[in-house]
Design an enzyme around this catalytic site. Structure first.
Site, PDB file in Angstrom:
ATOM      1  N   SER B 207       0.845  -1.196   0.000  1.00 25.63           N
ATOM      2  CA  SER B 207       0.000   0.000   0.000  1.00 25.63           C
ATOM      3  C   SER B 207       0.876   1.240   0.000  1.00 25.63           C
ATOM      4  O   SER B 207       2.076   1.168   0.214  1.00 25.63           O
ATOM      5  CB  SER B 207      -0.872   0.008   1.245  1.00 25.63           C
ATOM      6  OG  SER B 207      -0.060   0.027   2.380  1.00 25.63           O
ATOM      7  N   ALA B 209       1.470   4.994   1.887  1.00 33.67           N
ATOM      8  CA  ALA B 209       1.418   5.398   3.294  1.00 33.67           C
ATOM      9  C   ALA B 209      -0.003   5.783   3.695  1.00 33.67           C
ATOM     10  O   ALA B 209      -0.740   6.349   2.894  1.00 33.67           O
ATOM     11  CB  ALA B 209       2.340   6.585   3.512  1.00 33.67           C
ATOM     12  N   ASP B 269      -6.395   5.621  13.451  1.00 31.13           N
ATOM     13  CA  ASP B 269      -6.220   4.205  13.147  1.00 31.13           C
ATOM     14  C   ASP B 269      -7.240   3.388  13.910  1.00 31.13           C
ATOM     15  O   ASP B 269      -7.682   3.765  14.983  1.00 31.13           O
ATOM     16  CB  ASP B 269      -4.816   3.739  13.541  1.00 31.13           C
ATOM     17  CG  ASP B 269      -3.766   4.234  12.567  1.00 31.13           C
ATOM     18  OD1 ASP B 269      -3.996   4.122  11.351  1.00 31.13           O
ATOM     19  OD2 ASP B 269      -2.732   4.742  13.022  1.00 31.13           O
ATOM     20  N   LYS B 301       3.920   2.526  16.575  1.00 35.87           N
ATOM     21  CA  LYS B 301       2.462   2.417  16.511  1.00 35.87           C
ATOM     22  C   LYS B 301       1.959   1.542  17.659  1.00 35.87           C
ATOM     23  O   LYS B 301       0.968   1.869  18.308  1.00 35.87           O
ATOM     24  CB  LYS B 301       2.043   1.807  15.168  1.00 35.87           C
ATOM     25  CG  LYS B 301       0.555   1.709  14.982  1.00 35.87           C
ATOM     26  CD  LYS B 301       0.237   1.211  13.577  1.00 35.87           C
ATOM     27  CE  LYS B 301      -0.742   2.104  12.871  1.00 35.87           C
ATOM     28  NZ  LYS B 301      -0.693   1.953  11.425  1.00 35.87           N
TER      29      LYS B 301
END
Lengths: 510, 510
Positions: B207, B209, B269, B301
């Protein structure tokens, strides 16, 4: 290594005449040196400066010939907010990250937000720093019951402080609010007339509909001018003791009006934002005593007694901290009140009640008098039941009707509600007794017919729960201002004929 | 009373050349009979028909002279989606309510969503029935940990089924994913080269970013062509055993690409959407064995071992139900991997590792070999530790570099990464030892400098935790393609000099 940012050449402001509603939008040529060298791309947020002001806007790019090189286009909202002139010099740069957006991310992870954080969010919203997608995230993150009492209280304070406040300099200023969800329940104009006739001061500001077919402001707009400045509102209240104005025009709690637009598109309600929205408007309008009417019913906004109790307790807790006197009443929310659903149709019902017309909807009269009675009891310290009696007497005497006319005239007009040119009747297919009316689906039909944007649109209901109806008798009439909308409302109705349920058991038993 | 909807006169399609990105938008004159009689207003959603197709779009109105009477304007996205010609006949009507939006409202109230409901949401998103505000509400409502294992599994299935699927007809097709959050951790191109050189089949789609300064697709774009059709991807894999393509161009899990645009704008997220996004892409790409790399660190993350365990368990539970073999590894997430942060700078690091250059970042080499080793152990059943040994041997021999070049050439190009024209160095103000590097703030600097949209932009890091640095030694260099972006990245950096923390205790102890 030293580094000095360049000041780029200005662009010329250009009014494109594009209405993007509240989303502040600018337009740049995709091949413009600014667009390329500054690295802007579609969906970017951009800081727009003139010599003396700035705003953050969403960037749309233009691939065609709409703009000449060196021009920057503005949406109507951005153009008006900056009060621009053609060819004003404009500079662009990257906006600093909007810090308060990180609080919304924290809320998604169920973090409690501080008063300072909520204030920053609301101030950023009022300053236009949130794009519509950010407003949508805020509404969703705080949706349901995600805000606690402290957060709701602080949100309310932040919303009050972000706009104008009215000081009346009086010990007793009354107000009311109904927690919607019940089509046609338009008691406000009636009880304002009753209470002002009884000598109370009631500077009523109302909102437009959020997710319902009409708000009080929408309904009153069919009868008089509701777009009052703060000065004219004050003049009307000094003369008549009350007004019936749209809240948005006096900039009370302005963040609420921005949030409402996106709430309408999402159709998401939030208990915390509901309480903050209601109480911030009341406090900003200078109210000291407020009655909250919560209709409870299986298809009302509040569906159970437990939910009503929770909401009531939360309202009381927040109001107590903010020094506001409130009285919360639960009312029957099992079916619509009155007959009309939609601005003009509800206005017609209101006029009938105030005029004591023989055809008037008695349930609307009774409900209005009950809410007015609760306020009279709280404000004047009357014993239970005496408030209702006094309210009914004021209606019977014609004093409420006289007061209503005086208020409308003081606001500049007493108009007749418009009448819709297109109609469709739903006919009972069998004999039976009405057992159930679905408020939500009925509201949907009225909205699909064009309410509230089309003032004359909506639904006229010809039966109530418990009524015996005969085959071929009309159950409801849809009113619309356009055939396109009538068409769609009818289509939806025909797929949802359970909106009005008839029991044929009477026939079977007979 | 009977009622027949009228068919209105068609409007003429007009390409306005306005790029509103993914939001399908149409433009109508505010004074047009259609706009008035159909009751459309700004922010409305409109059903747009031609003779043979239809779509739902957001309506913006035009007050100026951009459109002639009888014309309807289209944004680039809407124009291309309908594949229109100038003056094509177009009709408008009210769209039916999008039923799946009510499921998002239910999720706001913490209701569990069924598989059928999630499928409807995803299908409506792919069909373009959601405006950006609706996507924002869906992302926010499912944000944090609001989806349970069953919902994530069903969401994954729905995302797989909404797009193309690749069947390789092979018993063993490998893939990997790194749960981002660690700047510069660009192991994928290296380990794909290792594993393909070891004889495994690895058709890698990556993917762009979401909220980071670069995705693998952004980085590979500086080295070769990543925009491959399904046919050319298949040809590359047949020839070289692997590819390094952008997932979006082969329409695997297309809803993911739409959601990512709004996630980027919101910077929110969601654990459930993360798992569904990752696994749906792997399953759609035909993978049978997948390694998931979860870097853990205070500013990565995933910040704690507990969070990593939870995420790992959820990944395993969903994968098991879907019949996918996965191996989850936790890696050090305390600081960036490699030196470059941003597409081109990361590409430079990758080339150095593959070429065994003396200056190569050893941590990137080691990390790539560890992840490749885990896959070799799972796929070939090697004992623990043997995978890593084999991976390092393949790098040392030059076989990985040869394979990488062959893959790029099969994809149509082997390019040199671009170099940014504007730079700024951050200089140490004292002697000291690096104690802490803030991944998130570092990523922010790289993004403000223009990454990933500007491929050459980003940050080049000159130190690691534990390094002793001297006063006046450069700590990092910001790279930018425009002065505007360099300016803003520098401004942010100067307000956040704690991005690299130096301890002067060594001097005090000495």
């Amino acid at each position: 290594m030293t580094y000095t940012p360049d000041r780029m050449n200005p662009l010329k402001a250009c009014r494109l005449g594009l209405d993007t509603h509240q989303e502040l939008t600018i337009y740049l040529r995709q091949d413009s040196p600014v667009c390329r060298s500054e690295g802007f791309s579609a969906l970017s947020r951009v800081l727009v400066h003139t010599e003396n002001q700035h705003l953050i806007a969403t960037l749309h790019t233009v691939t065609g010939a709409l703009l000449s090189p060196g021009e920057i286009g503005f949406s109507e909202s951005a153009w008006k907010r900056m009060a621009l002139q053609e060819n004003t010099s404009v500079w662009l740069s990257h906006p600093k990250p909007v810090q308060s957006l990180s609080y919304i991310r924290a809320k998604v992870y169920d973090k409690e937000l501080s008063g300072v954080q909520l204030e920053e969010i609301i101030n950023d919203i009022v300053a236009g720093r949130y794009a519509d997608v950010h407003l949508a995230a805020f509404i969703t993150a705080c949706g349901g019951d995600k805000l606690n009492i402290r957060e709701i209280t602080d949100l309310t304070k932040a919303m009050v402080n972000s706009g104008s406040k009215i000081e009346w300099g009086l010990p007793l200023v009354v107000d009311k609010h109904c927690v919607g969800g019940l089509p046609g329940n338009r008691t406000t104009p009636i009880l304002v007339s009753i209470l002002a006739a009884a000598g109370l001061i009631m500077p009523k500001t109302s909102s437009r509909a959020i997710t319902s077919p009409a708000g009080t402001a929408d309904t009153m707009e069919t009868l008089t001018n509701v777009d009052l400045s703060l000065e004219s509102m004050r003049a009307v209240v000094e003369k008549e003791g009350a007004c019936l104005a749209w809240g948005g025009s006096v900039k009370l709690s302005p963040s609420d009006d921005l949030l409402i637009q996106v709430e309408r598109a999402l159709d998401i309600d939030s208990e915390g934002q509901l309480i903050a929205s209601v109480l911030s408007k009341k406090i900003a309008a200078g109210a000291t005593h407020v009655v909250i009417d919560i209709p409870v019913g299986p298809t009302a906004k509040v569906r159970s007694n437990e939910a009503a109790e929770t909401l009531s307790n939360n309202f009381k807790a927040v109001a107590a901290t903010l020094g506001l006197n409130i009285s919360v009443m639960f009312t029957d929310g099992s079916q619509p009140v009155g007959r009309g659903i939609g601005p003009a149709l509800e206005a017609r019902d209101i006029l009938e009640v105030l005029q004591n017309a023989p055809s008037m909807p008695l349930d609307l009269r009774q409900r209005s008098a009950e809410v007015a009675g609760a306020m009279l009891e709280m404000a004047k310290g009357l014993p239970p039941g005496e408030g209702l009696k006094e309210a009914l007497a004021i209606l019977d005497s014609g004093a409420a009707w006289a007061k209503f006319q005086a208020i409308c005239l003081a606001q500049g007009a007493l108009k007749s509600p418009p009448i819709a040119p297109y109609r469709y009747e739903l006919i009972a297919s069998t004999d039976g007794v009405v057992t159930c009316i679905d408020n939500r689906k009925l509201a949907k039909v009225a909205k699909l017919a064009g309410a509230p944007a089309d003032l004359a649109a909506g639904v006229d209901l010809h039966c109530k729960i418990g009524d015996a109806v005969l085959s071929h008798q009309p159950l409801l009439t849809i009113h619309a201002e356009s055939t396109g909308e009538l068409s769609y409302a009818v289509e939806y109705l025909e797929e949802h004929l359970d909106i009005i349920e008839l029991s044929s058991s009477q026939k079977a038993d007979a």
